[in-house]
Write an enzyme that holds these catalytic residues in place. Structure first.
Site, short mmCIF file in Angstrom:
data_model
loop_
_atom_site.label_atom_id
_atom_site.label_comp_id
_atom_site.label_asym_id
_atom_site.label_seq_id
_atom_site.Cartn_x
_atom_site.Cartn_y
_atom_site.Cartn_z
CG HIS A 68 -0.29 0.01 2.54
ND1 HIS A 68 -0.01 1.16 3.25
CD2 HIS A 68 0.14 -1.00 3.33
CE1 HIS A 68 0.56 0.85 4.40
NE2 HIS A 68 0.66 -0.46 4.47
CG ASP A 70 -3.22 3.56 2.60
OD1 ASP A 70 -2.59 2.58 2.14
OD2 ASP A 70 -4.10 3.44 3.48
CG ASP A 101 2.86 0.35 7.81
OD1 ASP A 101 2.71 -0.45 6.88
OD2 ASP A 101 2.03 0.50 8.73
CD GLU A 134 -2.58 -2.04 5.68
OE1 GLU A 134 -2.53 -3.06 6.40
OE2 GLU A 134 -2.22 -0.91 6.08
CD GLU A 135 -1.50 2.06 7.59
OE1 GLU A 135 -2.23 1.69 8.53
OE2 GLU A 135 -0.30 1.77 7.51
CD GLU A 163 1.51 -4.29 6.24
OE1 GLU A 163 1.93 -3.73 7.26
OE2 GLU A 163 0.76 -3.73 5.42
CG HIS A 352 1.23 3.22 12.34
ND1 HIS A 352 -0.05 2.75 12.56
CD2 HIS A 352 1.54 2.83 11.09
CE1 HIS A 352 -0.47 2.09 11.50
NE2 HIS A 352 0.49 2.13 10.59
#
Length: 384
Positions: A68, A70, A101, A134-135, A163, A352
C-alpha cells in the site's frame, strides 16, 4: 529499460502526502516506474480510493508483490526532527511518514524487479497489487481489487505482502498467518428516570455490565497450532450521564476479538448475539449488537513457498527468520482468497510513530532479499 534505485523511489513516494484516503500522486510515481520496466498498469478506483494492479509477462506462474501507498497521519508535525514528507537522509537513515509502513518495501519491490528483468526475461510473470486503503477502512482497496481479479479469472500463484514484519533486525521474522479480527458495538437502550424511583425506569448499565462480564469470562480457546489463543478486549464504555440522580437512557460498549482458526467470524458474532439475547430477557428495553468480522484468520502451511522465502533471507543477510502468526491484521486477509500469501518487510519499530525512519542500508538489503525471492521462485516453481 530503466534501472530503479530503491532509495530514490522511496524518497519520491514519501514526498507524496498520501494520508488515507488521499493518494496525492503516489500512484502516479509508482505507475511511471513500473511502466518503465514494461509493466501493464491498471488503475482501479473504487469510491475515493486509488488502487493499482500491474503485471509484467503473460506466462505462469504469476508471482505478486502486494502493498500500500497510503499512510497514517503524522500527528504533531512540529515533534518530528525532519519534515514528515521531506524524505531526508540524515546519517544514513531515510526519514519520513510511510517509509517503513510501507513505501520503502514498495520501492524495493520495483527495484528488485528491475534487477531480475535486467538479467533476462523471467520464465513467468511478476505482478504488483497496490492499494491506497490499507490504513483506512479497507472497503475499497485490496478487497475490491481481489474481487475484481477473481471475477476476471486473473490467476496469481503466490504473493508476498511487504508489511514491516521484522522485529529487531531485518530478516528475523516473516508472517505465515494472522489472527482474524472482529469489531462489535453493543447498545443497550433503557428508560431514563429518577434514581429514587427505579421502578419507573429501566437502567441499561447493569445489563451492559452483565453482558460484558459473560463475554469476558469465557476462555475462547486454548490456542491453535502456530497461533496464540483468541482474546476479547473491551475498548470503550460510554454512558454520558453527568449526574448522580438520573438513571441513564442508554449505555454503549465497543469490543474487539482477535481470533485464531478455531473460529470463524460468523460463529463469534452468533455467540455475542446469543449472550445479548439472554441478558435482555425480562429487561424493559433493548440490547442491540452491531458486529462485523474485518478479516478471517488464515495460515499458509509450511512447505516449498515458505522455505523459499526463508532461503532468500538467509542468502542476503545470513539470518534464519522466525515463522510467526503474531501481530495485527493486514491486507493479506483478502489476498488469501487468491493464493498462498506470506508477509515480509522492514523492521517495524518506528511505523506509525513520530520520526518514522529506515536505514538506507536496510532498504538496500530488502531489495536484495526481494530480488533473491524472485530468482529462487522462478528457478523452483517454473521447473515443476
Amino acid at each position: 529499460m530503466t534501472s530503479v534505485n530503491t532509495v530514490e523511489l522511496a524518497k519520491a513516494l514519501v514526498r507524496k502526502p498520501s494520508v488515507t484516503p488521499a493518494d496525492a500522486g503516489a500512484m502516479d510515481v509508482l505507475q511511471a516506474a513500473l511502466e518503465g520496466l514494461g509493466f501493464r498498469c491498471r488503475r482501479l478506483r473504487f469510491g475515493e480510493i486509488e488502487n493499482l494492479y500491474a503485471r509484467r509477462g503473460d506466462r505462469s506462474p504469476n508471482f505478486c508483490f502486494a502493498g500500500h501507498t497510503d499512510v497514517v497521519p503524522v500527528g504533531d508535525a512540529t515533534a518530528w526532527r525532519e519534515q514528515p514528507f521531506g524524505a531526508q537522509v540524515v546519517d544514513g537513515v531515510l526519514h519520513g511518514r510511510g517509509v517503513v509502513d510501507m513505501k520503502g518495501a514498495v520501492a524495493a519491490f520495483v527495484a528488485a524487479t528491475s534487477q531480475v528483468v535486467a538479467e533476462g526475461e523471467p520464465p513467468g510473470s511478476i505482478s504488483l497489487l497496490i492499494t491506497g486503503d490499507e490504513e483506512g477502512p479497507g472497503h475499497d482497496g485490496t478487497r475490491r481489487v481481489v474481487e475484481l481479479l477473481q471475477a476476471e479469472g486473473e490467476r496469481i500463484d503466490h504473493c508476498l505482502v511487504g508489511e514491516p514484519t521484522s522485529s529487531a533486525q531485518l530478516g528475523d521474522m516473516i508472517k505465515v498467518g494472522r489472527r482474524g479480527s472482529l469489531n462489535a458495538v453493543i447498545m443497550v437502550e433503557g428508560v431514563q428516570g429518577h434514581v429514587a424511583y427505579p421502578d419507573r425506569a429501566a437502567n441499561p448499565v447493569p445489563v451492559l455490565v452483565e453482558l460484558l462480564h459473560r463475554l469476558g469470562a469465557r476462555q475462547l480457546d486454548q490456542g491453535y497450532p502456530e497461533f496464540q489463543p483468541s482474546n476479547l478486549e473491551v475498548t470503550d464504555l460510554e454512558v454520558g450521564n453527568p449526574t448522580h440522580n438520573v438513571i441513564p437512557a442508554r449505555a454503549k460498549a465497543r469490543l474487539n476479538i482477535r481470533f485464531n482458526p478455531t473460529w470463524k467470524g460468523a460463529d463469534l458474532i452468533a455467540w455475542i448475539e446469543a449472550e445479548a439475547a439472554k441478558v435482555a430477557e425480562g429487561f424493559r428495553g433493548s440490547v442491540a449488537v452491531d458486529a462485523r468480522a474485518t478479516g478471517e484468520a488464515f495460515y499458509t502451511a509450511l512447505g516449498p513457498f515458505t522455505d523459499l522465502i526463508a532461503a532468500a533471507v538467509r542468502q542476503a543477510v545470513g539470518r534464519t527468520p522466525e515463522l510467526s502468526t503474531s501481530g495485527g491484521t493486514s491486507d493479506a486477509r483478502f489476498i488469501r482468497d487468491l493464493c498462498p500469501v506470506i508477509e515480509f518487510g522492514l523492521v517495524g519499530r518506528t511505523m506509525h510513530m513520530v520520526d518514522e525512519r529506515a536505514p538506507v542500508a536496510e532498504l538496500q538489503a530488502l531489495e536484495q532479499i526481494y530480488a533473491g525471492i524472485l530468482r529462487l521462485y522462478f528457478e523452483r516453481f517454473c521447473a515443476r
